[in-house]
Design an enzyme around this catalytic site. Structure first.
Site, PDB file in Angstrom:
ATOM      1  N   ASP A 118       0.841  -1.205   0.000  1.00  0.00           N
ATOM      2  CA  ASP A 118       0.000   0.000   0.000  1.00  0.00           C
ATOM      3  C   ASP A 118       0.872   1.250   0.000  1.00  0.00           C
ATOM      4  O   ASP A 118       1.527   1.557   0.988  1.00  0.00           O
ATOM      5  CB  ASP A 118      -0.892   0.001   1.251  1.00  0.00           C
ATOM      6  CG  ASP A 118      -1.822   1.212   1.281  1.00  0.00           C
ATOM      7  OD1 ASP A 118      -2.919   1.116   0.702  1.00  0.00           O
ATOM      8  OD2 ASP A 118      -1.450   2.249   1.862  1.00  0.00           O
TER       9      ASP A 118
ATOM     10  N   TYR B 125       2.970   9.801  -0.392  1.00  0.00           N
ATOM     11  CA  TYR B 125       4.105   9.268   0.372  1.00  0.00           C
ATOM     12  C   TYR B 125       5.440   9.450  -0.370  1.00  0.00           C
ATOM     13  O   TYR B 125       6.504   9.222   0.215  1.00  0.00           O
ATOM     14  CB  TYR B 125       3.940   7.765   0.682  1.00  0.00           C
ATOM     15  CG  TYR B 125       2.650   7.350   1.341  1.00  0.00           C
ATOM     16  CD1 TYR B 125       1.816   8.269   1.977  1.00  0.00           C
ATOM     17  CD2 TYR B 125       2.251   6.008   1.340  1.00  0.00           C
ATOM     18  CE1 TYR B 125       0.623   7.869   2.567  1.00  0.00           C
ATOM     19  CE2 TYR B 125       1.070   5.605   1.932  1.00  0.00           C
ATOM     20  CZ  TYR B 125       0.252   6.538   2.531  1.00  0.00           C
ATOM     21  OH  TYR B 125      -0.920   6.123   3.112  1.00  0.00           O
TER      22      TYR B 125
HETATM   23  N1  LIG Z   1      -5.330   6.468   3.750  1.00  0.00           N
HETATM   24  C1  LIG Z   1      -4.770   7.203   4.691  1.00  0.00           C
HETATM   25  O1  LIG Z   1      -5.100   8.371   4.907  1.00  0.00           O
HETATM   26  C2  LIG Z   1      -3.688   6.588   5.517  1.00  0.00           C
HETATM   27  C3  LIG Z   1      -3.228   7.236   6.673  1.00  0.00           C
HETATM   28  C4  LIG Z   1      -2.241   6.604   7.431  1.00  0.00           C
HETATM   29  C5  LIG Z   1      -1.742   5.352   7.039  1.00  0.00           C
HETATM   30  N2  LIG Z   1      -2.187   4.755   5.883  1.00  0.00           N
HETATM   31  C6  LIG Z   1      -1.698   3.428   5.436  1.00  0.00           C
HETATM   32  O2  LIG Z   1      -1.831   2.499   6.517  1.00  0.00           O
HETATM   33  C7  LIG Z   1      -0.553   1.931   6.792  1.00  0.00           C
HETATM   34  C8  LIG Z   1      -0.426   1.569   8.257  1.00  0.00           C
HETATM   35  O3  LIG Z   1      -0.679   2.687   9.087  1.00  0.00           O
HETATM   36  P1  LIG Z   1       0.486   3.503   9.825  1.00  0.00           P
HETATM   37  O4  LIG Z   1       1.783   3.245   9.149  1.00  0.00           O
HETATM   38  O5  LIG Z   1       0.059   4.903   9.909  1.00  0.00           O
HETATM   39  O6  LIG Z   1       0.498   2.935  11.304  1.00  0.00           O
HETATM   40  P2  LIG Z   1       0.477   1.467  11.979  1.00  0.00           P
HETATM   41  O7  LIG Z   1       0.762   0.417  10.987  1.00  0.00           O
HETATM   42  O8  LIG Z   1      -0.748   1.396  12.801  1.00  0.00           O
HETATM   43  O9  LIG Z   1       1.691   1.580  13.027  1.00  0.00           O
HETATM   44  C9  LIG Z   1       3.000   1.749  12.606  1.00  0.00           C
HETATM   45  C10 LIG Z   1       3.862   1.989  13.862  1.00  0.00           C
HETATM   46  O10 LIG Z   1       3.909   0.815  14.676  1.00  0.00           O
HETATM   47  C11 LIG Z   1       5.262   0.348  14.823  1.00  0.00           C
HETATM   48  N3  LIG Z   1       5.161  -1.126  14.764  1.00  0.00           N
HETATM   49  C12 LIG Z   1       4.728  -1.870  13.730  1.00  0.00           C
HETATM   50  N4  LIG Z   1       4.664  -3.159  14.067  1.00  0.00           N
HETATM   51  C13 LIG Z   1       5.093  -3.250  15.342  1.00  0.00           C
HETATM   52  C14 LIG Z   1       5.246  -4.329  16.249  1.00  0.00           C
HETATM   53  N5  LIG Z   1       4.933  -5.590  15.901  1.00  0.00           N
HETATM   54  N6  LIG Z   1       5.707  -4.066  17.505  1.00  0.00           N
HETATM   55  C15 LIG Z   1       6.020  -2.793  17.868  1.00  0.00           C
HETATM   56  N7  LIG Z   1       5.909  -1.726  17.048  1.00  0.00           N
HETATM   57  C16 LIG Z   1       5.429  -1.955  15.800  1.00  0.00           C
HETATM   58  C17 LIG Z   1       6.030   0.972  13.686  1.00  0.00           C
HETATM   59  O11 LIG Z   1       7.373   1.210  14.054  1.00  0.00           O
HETATM   60  P3  LIG Z   1       8.628   0.667  13.197  1.00  0.00           P
HETATM   61  O12 LIG Z   1       8.389   1.045  11.754  1.00  0.00           O
HETATM   62  O13 LIG Z   1       9.773   1.399  13.820  1.00  0.00           O
HETATM   63  O14 LIG Z   1       8.670  -0.805  13.420  1.00  0.00           O
HETATM   64  C18 LIG Z   1       5.290   2.311  13.507  1.00  0.00           C
HETATM   65  O15 LIG Z   1       5.759   3.249  14.468  1.00  0.00           O
HETATM   66  C19 LIG Z   1       0.418   3.032   6.341  1.00  0.00           C
HETATM   67  O16 LIG Z   1       1.732   2.600   6.219  1.00  0.00           O
HETATM   68  C20 LIG Z   1      -0.232   3.455   5.049  1.00  0.00           C
HETATM   69  O17 LIG Z   1       0.058   2.522   4.020  1.00  0.00           O
HETATM   70  C21 LIG Z   1      -3.163   5.362   5.143  1.00  0.00           C
END
Ligand SMILES: NC(=O)c1ccc[n+]([C@@H]2O[C@H](COP(=O)([O-])OP(=O)(O)OC[C@H]3O[C@@H](n4cnc5c(N)ncnc54)[C@H](OP(=O)(O)O)[C@@H]3O)[C@@H](O)[C@H]2O)c1
Length: 277
Positions: A43, A48
């Site tokens: 994704d 980004y």
């Molecule tokens: N459509 C939209 O408006 C929108 C908005 C936000 C996000 N997104 C999409 O959704 C995806 C996921 O959301 P997100 O990246 O915002 O947040 P998320 O996946 O909820 O959380 C990511 C955070 O959690 C940490 N993490 C991940 N797995 C872990 C684990 N097993 N143990 C401990 N820490 C962990 C990561 O750190 P590290 O990387 O340091 O491990 C990072 O700080 C995004 O990458 C993007 O593709 C879309």
């Protein structure tokens, strides 16, 4: 990998890898790591600025393109129909790809019905396999579908244990649009990784709080795309298909819903009234 069948019959992996806030300089390495441990749904988004690096990792993996499910998102304020079409083709040029599996409108951009007509035509022309929206809530979603020939396959919205989105999940189920969670790990906020309820539930299954948080969503048929730049966490986040939460455990996690999103994004889901739909 388990899949969800979208409203156009196309199958989408229920778990993928998201690259928001993954620096473009490390995106290719991270995506190659993710692919090496089994992720096939990726994704990205124009916003980004790492679409090209995601695509080059896919090519470098040597795995056939058709084994991947690749999503990007349009970000362009109030585009005309023609500008929206050209914008999507820009993503394809940057990614050196002939098609995308899913293109989303990243958030309501203005002239969303014009963008949607462009998306519908790009499906007919073979550039997009599925089309959807992101951050569309009852009003913006209803405005879009009013004149649409194609119902969005996916609505990607903030969804996690602290913001469970029950009204939106119900509404999207009624409309035939799959819910995809962004921020499935609450972006690491609210102490999610050491939360006592998630930790206790996890201990009963030999799983971490993160794995319980992801399982809770998957078990409701919600697509998840957790992000991590660490390979061991990528592996951990995928390892959620060998256990199930009991009804009591689901109920315990349901109590964590605050009814509020994390960062002040539009939350008109809270105002959803089924009688007004
Ligand atoms: N459509 C939209 O408006 C929108 C908005 C936000 C996000 N997104 C999409 O959704 C995806 C996921 O959301 P997100 O990246 O915002 O947040 P998320 O996946 O909820 O959380 C990511 C955070 O959690 C940490 N993490 C991940 N797995 C872990 C684990 N097993 N143990 C401990 N820490 C962990 C990561 O750190 P590290 O990387 O340091 O491990 C990072 O700080 C995004 O990458 C993007 O593709 C879309």
């Amino acid at each position: 990998m388990e899949t969800i069948t979208l409203n156009n019959g196309i199958k989408m992996p229920v778990l993928g890898y998201g690259v928001y806030m993954v620096d473009p300089s490390v995106t290719e390495r991270c995506v190659l790591d993710a692919i090496s441990v089994g992720y096939r749904s990726l994704d990205t988004a124009q916003y980004y600025e790492n679409e090209a690096m995601v695509a080059s990792a896919v090519r470098k993996s040597g795995i056939p393109r058709d084994e991947f499910f690749i999503t990007s998102k349009l970000c362009l304020s109030r585009p005309t129909y023609e500008q929206a079409k050209e914008n999507v083709k820009g993503s394809l040029r940057r990614m050196k790809m002939d098609y995308l599996d899913l293109m989303l409108i990243h958030w309501p951009m203005g002239n969303d019905s014009g963008i949607w007509r462009a998306f519908e035509d790009l499906v007919k022309e073979g550039y997009l396999r599925s089309i959807g929206v992101s951050n569309f809530y009852p009003k913006t979603y209803a405005d879009l579908v009013k004149n649409a020939s194609v119902i969005p396959a996916v609505n990607q919205i903030e969804t996690h244990v602290f913001y469970q989105q029950r009204p939106m999940i119900q509404l999207m189920a009624e409309q035939g649009t799959a819910v995809e969670s962004w921020g499935p790990l609450a972006e690491g906020m609210n102490g999610i990784f050491s939360h006592p309820v998630l930790t206790e539930v996890g201990a009963a299954h030999g799983k971490t709080a993160a794995q319980v948080a992801l399982r809770f969503l998957i078990q409701q048929g919600i697509i998840v795309i957790p992000k991590s730049v660490h390979k061991e966490r990528m592996i951990q986040n995928m390892d959620v298909f060998d256990f199930s939460l009991t009804e009591n455990e689901m109920a315990a996690v349901r109590t964590l819903d605050t009814g509020h999103n994390l960062e002040g994004w539009p939350a008109d889901a809270l105002k959803y009234n089924p009688n007004e739909w």
